[in-house]
Every structure is written in structure tokens, then in C-alpha cells.
Design a protein around this motif. Structure first.
Motif, PDB file in Angstrom:
ATOM      1  N   GLY A 276       0.837  -1.195   0.000  1.00  0.00           N
ATOM      2  CA  GLY A 276       0.000   0.000   0.000  1.00  0.00           C
ATOM      3  C   GLY A 276       0.869   1.240   0.000  1.00  0.00           C
ATOM      4  N   GLU A 277       0.251   2.355   0.358  1.00  0.00           N
ATOM      5  CA  GLU A 277       0.976   3.625   0.260  1.00  0.00           C
ATOM      6  C   GLU A 277       2.157   3.652   1.211  1.00  0.00           C
ATOM      7  N   ILE A 278       3.334   3.856   0.652  1.00  0.00           N
ATOM      8  CA  ILE A 278       4.540   3.775   1.463  1.00  0.00           C
ATOM      9  C   ILE A 278       4.810   5.107   2.137  1.00  0.00           C
ATOM     10  N   VAL A 279       5.102   5.054   3.418  1.00  0.00           N
ATOM     11  CA  VAL A 279       5.295   6.281   4.192  1.00  0.00           C
ATOM     12  C   VAL A 279       6.747   6.516   4.591  1.00  0.00           C
ATOM     13  N   PHE A 280       7.546   5.455   4.602  1.00  0.00           N
ATOM     14  CA  PHE A 280       8.917   5.613   5.074  1.00  0.00           C
ATOM     15  C   PHE A 280       9.778   4.486   4.563  1.00  0.00           C
ATOM     16  N   VAL A 281      11.014   4.830   4.154  1.00  0.00           N
ATOM     17  CA  VAL A 281      11.976   3.792   3.758  1.00  0.00           C
ATOM     18  C   VAL A 281      13.210   3.960   4.629  1.00  0.00           C
ATOM     19  N   GLU A 282      13.575   2.901   5.313  1.00  0.00           N
ATOM     20  CA  GLU A 282      14.772   2.952   6.158  1.00  0.00           C
ATOM     21  C   GLU A 282      15.950   2.487   5.323  1.00  0.00           C
ATOM     22  N   LEU A 283      16.879   3.397   5.051  1.00  0.00           N
ATOM     23  CA  LEU A 283      17.999   3.094   4.164  1.00  0.00           C
ATOM     24  C   LEU A 283      19.253   2.764   4.958  1.00  0.00           C
ATOM     25  N   PRO A 284      20.121   1.915   4.430  1.00  0.00           N
ATOM     26  CA  PRO A 284      21.379   1.623   5.133  1.00  0.00           C
ATOM     27  C   PRO A 284      22.378   2.764   4.928  1.00  0.00           C
ATOM     28  N   GLU A 285      23.481   2.688   5.642  1.00  0.00           N
ATOM     29  CA  GLU A 285      24.567   3.658   5.475  1.00  0.00           C
ATOM     30  C   GLU A 285      25.338   3.328   4.207  1.00  0.00           C
ATOM     31  N   VAL A 286      25.768   4.355   3.488  1.00  0.00           N
ATOM     32  CA  VAL A 286      26.658   4.105   2.335  1.00  0.00           C
ATOM     33  C   VAL A 286      27.962   3.552   2.897  1.00  0.00           C
ATOM     34  N   GLY A 287      28.470   2.489   2.266  1.00  0.00           N
ATOM     35  CA  GLY A 287      29.698   1.885   2.754  1.00  0.00           C
ATOM     36  C   GLY A 287      29.480   0.656   3.605  1.00  0.00           C
ATOM     37  N   ALA A 288      28.245   0.456   4.041  1.00  0.00           N
ATOM     38  CA  ALA A 288      27.969  -0.739   4.863  1.00  0.00           C
ATOM     39  C   ALA A 288      28.040  -1.981   3.990  1.00  0.00           C
ATOM     40  N   THR A 289      28.538  -3.078   4.567  1.00  0.00           N
ATOM     41  CA  THR A 289      28.562  -4.322   3.799  1.00  0.00           C
ATOM     42  C   THR A 289      27.593  -5.325   4.406  1.00  0.00           C
ATOM     43  N   PHE A 290      26.971  -6.084   3.525  1.00  0.00           N
ATOM     44  CA  PHE A 290      26.019  -7.099   3.959  1.00  0.00           C
ATOM     45  C   PHE A 290      26.257  -8.393   3.205  1.00  0.00           C
ATOM     46  N   ALA A 291      25.834  -9.486   3.824  1.00  0.00           N
ATOM     47  CA  ALA A 291      25.871 -10.774   3.130  1.00  0.00           C
ATOM     48  C   ALA A 291      24.525 -11.023   2.500  1.00  0.00           C
ATOM     49  N   LYS A 292      24.480 -11.979   1.567  1.00  0.00           N
ATOM     50  CA  LYS A 292      23.214 -12.355   0.951  1.00  0.00           C
ATOM     51  C   LYS A 292      22.235 -12.766   2.038  1.00  0.00           C
ATOM     52  N   GLU A 293      21.000 -12.309   1.911  1.00  0.00           N
ATOM     53  CA  GLU A 293      19.894 -12.578   2.839  1.00  0.00           C
ATOM     54  C   GLU A 293      19.955 -11.776   4.140  1.00  0.00           C
ATOM     55  N   ASP A 294      20.962 -10.936   4.327  1.00  0.00           N
ATOM     56  CA  ASP A 294      20.964 -10.019   5.470  1.00  0.00           C
ATOM     57  C   ASP A 294      19.878  -8.970   5.255  1.00  0.00           C
ATOM     58  N   GLU A 295      19.328  -8.492   6.371  1.00  0.00           N
ATOM     59  CA  GLU A 295      18.351  -7.411   6.289  1.00  0.00           C
ATOM     60  C   GLU A 295      19.112  -6.101   6.133  1.00  0.00           C
ATOM     61  N   PHE A 296      18.820  -5.325   5.096  1.00  0.00           N
ATOM     62  CA  PHE A 296      19.559  -4.061   4.910  1.00  0.00           C
ATOM     63  C   PHE A 296      18.696  -2.827   5.100  1.00  0.00           C
ATOM     64  N   GLY A 297      17.408  -3.011   5.271  1.00  0.00           N
ATOM     65  CA  GLY A 297      16.526  -1.852   5.449  1.00  0.00           C
ATOM     66  C   GLY A 297      15.096  -2.304   5.579  1.00  0.00           C
ATOM     67  N   THR A 298      14.195  -1.315   5.656  1.00  0.00           N
ATOM     68  CA  THR A 298      12.772  -1.653   5.710  1.00  0.00           C
ATOM     69  C   THR A 298      11.980  -0.677   4.869  1.00  0.00           C
ATOM     70  N   VAL A 299      10.808  -1.125   4.477  1.00  0.00           N
ATOM     71  CA  VAL A 299       9.854  -0.273   3.770  1.00  0.00           C
ATOM     72  C   VAL A 299       8.580  -0.303   4.589  1.00  0.00           C
ATOM     73  N   GLU A 300       8.062   0.873   4.910  1.00  0.00           N
ATOM     74  CA  GLU A 300       6.878   0.929   5.767  1.00  0.00           C
ATOM     75  C   GLU A 300       5.700   1.567   5.072  1.00  0.00           C
ATOM     76  N   SER A 301       4.534   0.966   5.266  1.00  0.00           N
ATOM     77  CA  SER A 301       3.289   1.654   4.916  1.00  0.00           C
ATOM     78  C   SER A 301       2.660   2.040   6.250  1.00  0.00           C
ATOM     79  N   VAL A 302       1.441   2.551   6.223  1.00  0.00           N
ATOM     80  CA  VAL A 302       0.821   2.963   7.481  1.00  0.00           C
ATOM     81  C   VAL A 302       0.680   1.775   8.423  1.00  0.00           C
ATOM     82  N   LYS A 303       0.276   0.648   7.877  1.00  0.00           N
ATOM     83  CA  LYS A 303      -0.090  -0.469   8.737  1.00  0.00           C
ATOM     84  C   LYS A 303       0.823  -1.677   8.616  1.00  0.00           C
ATOM     85  N   ALA A 304       1.909  -1.566   7.875  1.00  0.00           N
ATOM     86  CA  ALA A 304       2.757  -2.748   7.712  1.00  0.00           C
ATOM     87  C   ALA A 304       4.204  -2.346   7.524  1.00  0.00           C
TER      88      ALA A 304
END
Lengths: 135, 483, 442
Positions: free
Chosen positions: A42-70
Motif C-alpha cells: 500500500g501507500e509507502i510512508v517511510f523507507v529505512e535506508l542503510p549507510e553508504v559503505g555498509a557491507t552485507f551478506a546475501k539474505e541479510d536485512e539491509f533496510g525496511t519499507v513501511e506503509s501505514v499499517k505494515a
């Protein structure tokens, strides 16, 4: 919510089982969420972005996408270092809804093992996955 | 009878406090000065306080008008599933406001506070009796706070025996369950309910191991069913050294009927603002006491209230206690109301549960052909429907809920539990009369008909309120939290 | 029973509709092992009149303020509560309503809580505030956890001059977490000493209380700068918010989070609860904040309205990753506090704060002149510490018999402060009663 045949899938992109797309054209691999994912949230209200330069492995959580209710976690489709983040999303998270494959991109990644791209799904394989989900 | 019944008398507009008022007004009768003014260096004093100045009249008008914008339980029926919105007795309000209670400082010497201590001691005993448990703490200020206390006790118990890292939580659980578990460092392991909408022992046995601290179970559960296999499940958990936490939010269905201790529960929290009639206050204050078995009593928060001859004392000497979870003894003002309620009902609490379950089953029976019912079998104090039948008209649970407002009802709980898509959870409680429930049933039927004939009535609702549907997206995208 | 509105006929008719012959049948799914073996062993139900009698007896045995003179604060304060406040709180649309999840029919609560958030922010000099926590102690515990979330560090530093019971609540909350608490001692002036923060540790936060448990205003302005370099948050807590009607606010002192007890704002002491956890922070920490938050928005017809917002932080959505497990706030208490602040207004808050300061300065001066030592010289608000000579315990008991609660003896909380007592004087203490206290202790 859209029906399967209403969903947009971009040619030439790869897809993950977590409903992310991967555009491996340039040196940095660009990642976002698919039309299906933004439609489900649904309508997205916020995106949590990682820091530039951060390293992650495959399947690591790197951020979130939020709507009002999810909230939806974002998972790395491949190993890599974050080369850039889409700062436009800070003021206009709705870009993810409006243009999930273009201006609504989320991060650029420098992959540490480009061969991992082969493990991702083709457009047709992703479409099959979606059809399976709907049943 | 006219169906649409949400009309207003005189409901006026009202601004923000800082949009009214003029400097120099006051609503407060400032006390006389009988001491001189002492110097205080300017370097210590604050910048000007930007508060509005209002007269007493303006304050009274402001809040009176604001109150008229609210739908309270005294206004009409609130069939919120898992919230137990039952009538709040007025005698309890009067008695909780007695100055002997309201003016009592919590740190006065105990021999001057025997009235308050006796009240709390007796309330603990009554709650123990009602639940079948052995010992109680009244300290937690809310249900979620009680859950946290329970998890702290799990942790303290296991710390003595060997730390465990996981907690089993049913997929139907209230969000506070995994949140409280995670507060104490536990990882939630989800267990699915079976086809009947209840937990199956096999499913629990599969995941219960010696690294699992225990299980959190709501009983009756959030689908409105008694967890029939609770005893077996408790045995499985206990056999591997785990504990069973009971979320007692739905206690209203089983007072005088079920024995929580007998079902194997080790720690249970209650919601006094649900089962025990204390008012919700628009979101608090409530109270969430924990009731535990003898074995876990040493871990309860301190101070404990103990009898000492004819009087009562506060006992801080409990080395295994989890400590304190509240600055003083909990929400005493709320405890008084629950105490009054229990004394007013006595053994009639059993009738409370029986009628609450009758009311819910009556609604279930009358509406199961109107709305889609995912579990078509007798329920406890609440029943669940979905918007499946209305999907063809592109009408959702939300639309049905909002349209009920136009019919003069607070909507039921919607979109919870998460395992039922488009859930509509209805809990009438025992204090709704048959006439009111019949009116509610008629309203739902009328709305279902509107969904077929003119869905715009639903998607455009509520239409009779001062304010229509609000833009929650912008509120979350561009939060504006202060004026 | 007057709260169950069904007649026997109605019950029978409903049972018929459901298809059962008895109410017992409705509980047939409950297995034998879970059935109660005995009827509820509770006292016979009382009539309204018997209940009234019984409760009046219990309440009547408590110390009535007309007879007893109280000079105790320590986290629970005696203040005048204007009659308008309980009157307005009695409106059942406020008190019997549920959490405002259906905003169209809850604008009364939502509008009022938005006003509360605003006035709390202004009182504390902070940018944003939430819709409240349970009490000052849990608010502080949550503030520490919030600092840990923000900085991603796992230790905190707390002053020993923070209310002892607040520290105990924090210890209880922290026990399962593995986080470390460093305690900062207080100095001769009754204020926190910061130089004991271990070299090279950069805790997630430094938390002080101001006015602190001894009544002293903490010296924070100097430390805020140092902390920011270290990426350590400054948390200023309090048990007496009225102090900020007079003194520099946590915001002016550079606090990242300001939180504490709001009972002084029109809420009766009520044997310790319900209280009110005020909670505020800098705007940039918004999404890390626990608890409910009300935000402004518009409806489809462009009318201004209010909703609960930023809900994705909360337990019902985030579940195990929530910023807290808290589900409720203390809504009616928050409403009370806002009514109090609205009634007092700018003029009233300033004058009330001034009066509290002057009353306690008077008592301090009189006790000082009577020969008692006032150990802590720092500026204070409405509480201060007095040192009495040996034998104070007997004196305290003796005064109790004369119906005077002469402060809170500190030895049980601070063994090094034997014969020290925490005195409190608010706008409710008359000069003649303070004079009498001084006479009695001489």
C-alpha cells in the motif's frame, strides 16, 4: 490490490524470492522492490535506508519499507557493499509506489561475488513464483 | 425503528488551546502568598514558557466540546473483540475518588496506610481465587506491562537453572506477546494453530526443546476459542523444563468456570480495564496484575504485601524477586475500582462469563449467513467474521467498520488476529442488552445489503461524523506531532 | 445484578436462537482437567450501600490531609488540583472511550492528546513528545533503551542522585539484556559528578535527574558539549515537572531525551498510581521513540484532524522488533495534565513554580536558622535535604504521633546519609504549618 495480469515486470531485470528486483547493467548493481511488493504494502510512508559503505551478506536485512499499517524488511539478494542510497526517498517515499523500477530504486550495491547474480530469478521465473503465491 | 442512528445534537467546532486565550488570563485560583520571594539568579531561569493563558470558562468550554466529539462506552455499544468493553460502574468512580485514597502519599509509614494495604491484599486474594493461581502482584500498570513482568520472571527463573533463548508464541497472539518476549532477549518461535483454530500438542512438541524458556498462550485465544489442548501442551512444555505464560486478556469468558492453574499455567496476567470493568480512559490508565503458581511466587516484583498479625506490611525482602517494575505499587486508583467491582459481583462473576459467551454466540448465530465466518462452530466471548463475501463489491472490512459508525456503533476490532485475512472480531460483553445486540445485528444486515446495492455508502463512510476518514498516509510520511 | 441487563425470558430466547438447552452447553469444549472443581469462594455480593460503607471505612483509616501536615515529596507531590479538572475528567466520553484507533469518533481524545504533546514539549523545551508512558520510572527505563537503540552501544551511565526506586526499575528492566549500567556518584554539593565515567568508554547515554532526588538542580550545561563529541546522548529526567515553570528546561540544557513523572500536573497522589510518564526528545529521534504518538492530518473534506501515527514502531505491527512492548499510554492522566497546564497557563505555571520555590526556600532558611545543617548548597526547587542530630529516628516517630510527616528519612536509601531527611514544601504548605514544624524539631 492488483491482479497478477495487472502487475508490471521489467524486462532485463533479475528478481529475488523476496520480491526485489536487481538491475545488473551498470558497475553498481541497483536494487528496489517489485510492483507486486509495493502493491501489497500500500501507500509507502517511510523507507529505512542503510549507510553508504555498509557491507552485507546475501539474505541479510539491509533496510525496511513501511506503509501505514505494515513493515516489510528488505533482504540482500547478493553479498556486497552499499555504493549509494536513493536519498530522494527521504522526502518522497511514494516514489516506490509510483515508479518502483525507476525513480523508486532503493540502493546501489558493489557486489563482492558477481556470480551470485546467476542464482536470481528471471522475469518468467518470478512471474511463476507470483502465480504460485496467488493460489 | 430508524436504522441510521448517528445524528448529532449540537456539536461545536473548537480550536487548539494556543489558538485561543490571551496573555494575562488565568483559569487557576492562585494561592495566597504567605512567604516572601527569594532571589534566584537569572542564569538559572528558563526562557519564557509558551503556554496559552485561558480563563476557567474557556477551559471548560474547550474540553466539554472536545468530549462531544468522542464516542464513549456510555454513548453506545463497543463490540471490540479482545478488549472487553463492558460497562464501567459509577459507584467505583465515586469510591476511588475518596480523599483518603487520592491524598495518600505512597511512602507514608505502613501503619498509617492499613486501609490501602488491606484493599490491595484482599484484591490479590480475590484475583488468586478467580484464576486458581497462588500469588499475585498488582504492580504492572497495564496488560503489556504484566506480560513484560511475566517475561522478566521467566528469565529470572531460568537464569538459576540455565539460560534459554527462545519462546513459543502462537501465530494468533497479540503483538505485545512477541514484543514483551523480545524485550527480555527471547527469540519468538511461531506455532500455527490447527484447522479448528486452536493449538495442537503435536505442533508444540515439535518445537519445544531445552533451549526454549516456554510458551505464551492466550486462553481463550484471539479467535474466540478455548484452547482445549492446553493441559497437554503445558505438560509438553513442562516436561522440557519450560514455563507456561497465560495471557489472560480474555478472562471474561471463563470466570468461575475454568481453572487456569489446572490447565498448567505458571504465570498469568489479567487486564483490570477489560475483565474487571475499570474504564479505558481513551487509552489508559489500566492495570495488568500477574498471578503465579507457588513455585514462581518468589520471583514476583517487590514489595509483596503480607499479613502481620491483624495488620499488613510491605515485604521488600525477596532475594529472587525480579525487582520493581513501577515507581510505587502500581495504579492504585485503578485497583480500587476493580476491588469494588469484585465486591459488587461476588459469585455473580460466573454469570458475567456465561452471559458474555451467550451474547457472542447469539451474534455468531444471527450473522453467520450475513458475513463470512471462517470457523463455523460455537465460540467463547467473541466471534470472528471476514469481508470475504463482500470482496466482489470491492468492499473491505474497513468499509464495513466505518459504516457501522453511521449506524451508531463503535466498530469491532478489525484486521486482528493477523492469521485471518480481513478479520472482524466482535465481543459484545455481558453488559449489552438483547435489544442493543439485536440493533447491532440489524445494522450489520443492513450494511451487508448496502454493500450489494450501493457500495459507495460504505466506501464513503462514515458520513454522519464531524470528521470523515483521515489521511493516515500523510500523517506518517510527514509527521506533525506538536503545534 | 444491575450491570447484567438480561431478563430470564431473554436468556431463554437467546439460548433457543443459538440452539442450546442450557448455558452449561456453551462451555462443553472445556475439558474436565481445566474445569474449576469449586464455586468461586468470594464474599457475598455487596449492595451499593454496603460497598460504600466498606470502602469509606478503608479510606477513612488513611491519613486525612485536614489533620495531617505532610512535608514529603520524593516522587509524589502535594499540589492543588482545581475543581474544574475532576469535573471535566468525569465526562464519560473521555473516561469510558477506548484507544482512539477509530479516529473519526475519537477526535476529542486525539485533539486533546496532541495538545498534551505540544504543551509537554514546550514545558520541557524539547521538539517532540509522545502520548505518555506508565510513569516516570518506566519512562526513564525506556529512554535508556531508546538511547541504546540509537547509538547501538550497550552501556549506560546513570546518576546515583536519580530516584532510588527509578534505579531499581531500570535494574529490573536491564537484567535480561546484558547491558551494563555505570553509576555516577554525587558530590558534596548534592549534584552528579561526571569525571568518574570510565576512560575511553562511550556509554549510549548519561542520565541525570533534575531536580534530583535530593532536590538539587543538576549542572548539565557544561556536560552536554562533551557528550555530543562522544556520540553519547544526554537524558534529563525529573520527578517534579513544575520545576520547569521556573528553571532552565532540559531542552535549553541540551538534552536529547527528557522524561519523567507528571503526577504533579493535576493528578492526585493516590498512593502512588496511576502516574504519568512524560516523554520527549529531539525530532531527529522520532522513529526510535516508544509509545503512542498523535499526529495532525486532514480528512477527505480538508478538515483538520488527528490520528495515531508512526504506528509501525509499535508492537501491533512490528511485534518482536517494536521499539517497545507498550500498548497503552496513560491517556486519561495525560488529559489531566493537559487540562492542568491549560488551566494554569503561562501566568499560572510561572507563579505556581515561584511559590513552590519560595515556600521551600523559606522552610530551608528557617531550619537553617534553627541550627540544622543544610548539606547541599546547590539551587533547589521544592525539596531539599536537612541533616538532623543523632536520634533523628525517634524525633521523626514523635512527629508522626503529632500528625506531622516530617519528610523522608534518607538512610534506608543512602546509608551514608544517616540522620538526613528529604523535606518538601509546595504551594499547599502554609507558613504557619512550616513554622510549627520548625518549632517541633528544635
Amino acid at each position: 490490490m492488483k491482479e497478477i495480469n495487472e502487475l508490471i515486470l521489467e524486462d532485463g531485470f533479475l528478481y529475488s524470492t523476496q520480491h526485489e528486483w536487481v538491475n545488473s547493467e551498470a558497475e553498481s548493481v541497483r536494487i528496489g522492490i517489485t510492483d507486486y511488493a509495493q502493491d501489497q504494502l500500500g501507500e509507502i510512508v517511510f523507507v529505512e535506508l542503510p549507510e553508504v559503505g555498509a557491507t552485507f551478506a546475501k539474505e541479510d536485512e539491509f533496510g525496511t519499507v513501511e506503509s501505514v499499517k505494515a513493515v516489510s524488511e528488505l533482504y540482500m539478494p547478493i553479498d556486497g557493499e552499499v555504493a549509494a542510497v536513493n536519498t530522494a526517498l527521504e522526502d518522497a517515499p511514494e516514489l516506490v509506489n509510483q515508479q518502483p523500477y525507476k525513480d523508486g530504486w532503493i540502493i546501489d550495491v558493489r557486489p563482492s561475488d558477481p556470480s551470485q547474480l546467476k542464482t536470481l530469478l528471471s522475469k518468467d521465473a518470478y512471474l511463476d513464483l507470483l502465480k504460485g503465491t496467488e493460489k | 425503528m430508524e436504522q441510521q442512528s448517528c445524528k448529532t445534537g449540537s456539536v461545536l467546532q473548537e480550536e487548539m488551546l494556543w489558538e485561543k486565550g490571551r496573555k494575562g488570563k488565568t483559569g487557576f485560583s492562585l494561592p495566597q502568598r504567605d512567604v516572601k520571594s527569594y532571589p534566584l539568579d537569572d542564569s538559572h531561569t528558563r526562557a519564557e514558557l509558551d503556554f496559552p493563558d485561558l480563563s476557567e470558562v474557556e477551559v471548560v468550554r474547550h474540553y466539554t466540546r472536545l468530549s462531544q466529539w468522542n464516542f464513549g462506552l456510555d454513548t453506545g455499544m463497543y463490540p471490540l473483540g479482545s478488549c472487553t468493553m463492558k460497562y464501567n460502574p459509577k459507584i467505583n468512580e465515586k469510591l476511588a475518588a475518596l480523599s483518603g485514597f487520592t491524598e495518600a502519599h505512597p511512602l507514608l509509614p505502613v501503619d498509617h496506610c492499613q486501609g490501602a494495604l488491606k484493599l490491595m491484599y484482599d484484591l490479590e486474594r480475590y484475583l488468586a481465587e478467580i484464576t486458581g493461581m497462588d500469588a499475585v502482584s498488582l504492580q504492572p500498570a497495564a496488560g503489556a506491562h504484566g506480560e513484560l513482568t511475566g517475561m522478566l520472571m521467566f528469565h529470572a527463573y531460568h537464569q538459576k537453572k540455565g539460560r534459554r533463548k527462545k519462546i513459543i508464541i502462537p501465530d494468533t497472539a497479540h503483538g505485545t506477546n512477541p514484543a514483551s518476549a523480545s524485550f527480555c532477549g527471547y527469540t519468538s518461535v511461531s506455532v500455527k494453530s490447527g484447522k479448528k483454530g486452536i493449538l495442537l500438542p503435536e505442533a508444540v512438541a515439535e518445537i519445544m526443546d531445552e533451549d526454549t524458556a516456554g510458551i505464551m498462550v492466550t486462553n481463550p485465544n484471539t479467535l474466540g476459542f478455548f484452547e482445549e489442548h492446553i493441559r497437554e501442551i503445558s505438560d509438553i512444555v513442562h516436561s522440557k523444563g519450560g514455563l507456561v505464560y497465560g495471557d489472560g486478556a480474555n478472562m471474561n469468558a471463563i470466570m468461575g468456570i475454568a481453572d487456569m492453574a489446572g490447565s498448567g499455567i505458571d504465570i498469568l496476567h489479567l487486564n483490570l480495564h477489560k475483565t474487571f470493568s475499570t474504564p479505558h480512559g481513551g487509552g489508559g490508565p489500566g492495570a495488568g496484575p500477574v498471578c503465579v503458581s507457588k513455585e514462581l511466587a518468589p520471583f514476583l516484583p517487590v514489595p509483596r504485601i503480607r499479613k502481620d498479625g491483624d495488620g499488613y506490611v510491605l515485604d521488600h525482602d525477596n532475594p529472587d524477586s525480579v525487582g520493581k517494575v513501577h515507581s510505587f505499587f502500581g495504579n492504585f486508583g485503578v485497583l480500587v475500582k476493580a476491588y469494588c467491582y469484585i465486591l459488587s459481583m461476588g459469585r455473580e462473576l460466573k454469570k458475567v462469563s456465561r452471559i458474555s459467551v451467550l451474547n457472542a454466540n447469539y451474534i455468531r448465530t444471527k450473522l453467520k449467513d450475513v458475513l463470512h465466518i471462517p470457523y463455523d462452530r460455537p465460540c467463547m466471548h467473541e466471534c470472528i467474521f471476514t469481508d470475504k463475501k463482500q470482496k466482489a463489491q470491492k468492499v473491505t472490512t474497513l468499509d464495513i467498520a466505518k459504516r457501522l459508525i453511521d449506524y451508531g456503533f463503535h466498530p469491532p476490532t478489525v484486521y486482528f488476529p493477523l492469521v485471518v485475512s480481513g478479520a472482524i472480531m466482535i465481543e459484545p460483553t455481558e453488559t449489552e442488552s438483547k435489544a442493543e445486540i439485536d440493533r447491532f445485528i440489524d445494522a450489520v444486515k443492513a450494511i451487508a445489503k448496502e454493500a450489494e446495492e450501493d457500495p459507495s455508502l460504505l466506501t464513503g463512510s462514515p458520513m454522519s461524523t464531524r470528521i470523515g476518514r483521515l489521511d493516515e498516509v500523510t500523517a506518517a510520511r510527514k509527521p506533525c506531532l506538536t503545534g | 445484578m444491575r450491570y447484567i441487563p438480561h431478563t430470564e425470558e431473554e436468556i431463554t430466547s437467546m439460548m433457543e436462537a443459538v440452539g442450546v438447552d442450557s448455558l452449561d452447553e456453551l462451555f462443553s469444549d472445556i475439558p474436565e482437567s481445566c474445569h474449576r472443581k469449586n464455586e468461586l469462594a468470594l464474599p457475598e455480593a455487596l449492595t451499593e450501600w454496603e460497598l460504600d460503607d466498606h470502602i469509606r471505612q478503608l479510606a477513612g483509616s488513611m491519613p486525612a490531609s485536614s489533620e495531617y501536615k505532610s512535608f514529603i515529596g520524593a516522587g509524589s507531590y502535594s499540589h492543588f488540583i482545581p475543581a474544574v479538572i475532576p469535573y471535566l475528567l468525569g465526562r464519560s466520553e473521555f473516561s469510558t472511550a477506548y484507544t482512539p484507533y477509530q479516529p473519526e469518533i475519537s477526535q476529542g481524545t486525539l485533539h486533546a492528546i496532541y495538545e498534551y504533546q505540544t504543551l509537554v514539549s514546550r514545558l520541557l523545551g524539547m521538539e517532540i513528545a509522545n502520548a505518555s508512558m506508565y510513569d516516570g520510572a518506566t519512562a526513564l527505563a525506556e529512554a535508556l533503551l531508546m538511547a541504546i537503540r540509537i547509538t547501538k552501544k550497550d552501556d549506560v551511565a546513570i546518576s546515583m542522585a536519580v530516584h532510588p526506586d527509578y534505579r531499581r526499575v531500570i535494574e529490573a528492566y536491564f537484567r535480561p539484556t546484558g547491558y551494563t549500567i555505570h553509576y555516577l556518584p554525587y558530590g558534596k554539593d548534592g549534584r552528579t559528578m561526571y569525571d568518574t565515567i570510565p576512560e575511553k568508554t562511550e556509554p549510549a547515554c548519561v542520565a541525570v535527574q533534575s531536580p534530583n532526588f535530593f532536590g538539587c538542580m543538576e549542572e548539565v550545561a557544561g556536560i552536554a558539549g562533551i557528550l555530543n563529541e562522544q556520540k553519547t546522548l544526554l537524558i534529563v529526567s525529573f520527578t517534579e515537572p513544575l520545576a520547569y515553570g521556573l528553571y532552565k528546561t532540559p531542552g535549553e540544557l541540551g538534552a536529547d531525551i527528557a522524561c519523567g513523572e507528571g503526577q504533579s500536573l493535576g493528578i492526585p497522589r493516590s498512593y502512588g498510581g496511576p502516574g504519568l510518564g512524560l516523554f520527549s526528545s529531539k525530532e531527529k529521534y522520532m522513529r526510535y521513540m516508544p509509545g503512542r504518538i498523535v499526529g495532525q492530518t486532514t480528512d477527505r473534506r480538508s478538515n483538520r484532524g488527528f490520528v495515531l501515527t508512526l504506528s509501525t514502531r509499535e508492537q501491533h505491527i512490528r511485534r518482536e522488533k517494536a521499539t517497545s512492548n507498550i500498548c497503552s499510554n496513560q491517556s486519561l492522566c495525560a488529559l489531566t495534565a493537559c487540562m492542568y497546564m491549560a488551566t494554569a497557563g503561562q501566568t499560572g505555571m510561572r507563579e505556581l513554580a515561584r511559590l513552590n520555590y519560595d515556600k521551600s526556600e523559606y522552610l530551608k532558611e528557617e531550619l537553617g536558622n534553627a541550627g540544622f545543617r543544610i548539606p547541599f548548597s546547590s539551587p533547589s526547587f521544592n525539596e531539599f535535604v536537612v541533616e538532623f542530630p543523632e536520634g533523628f529516628e525517634d524525633l521523626h516517630r514523635h512527629l508522626l504521633k503529632k500528625k506531622i510527616f516530617a519528610g523522608l528519612p534518607l538512610e534506608p536509601y543512602y546509608p551514608e546519609l544517616k540522620n538526613h531527611c528529604l523535606m518538601c514544601a509546595t504551594e499547599t504548605n502554609k507558613k504557619e504549618d512550616m513554622d510549627r514544624l520548625v518549632r517541633e524539631v528544635k
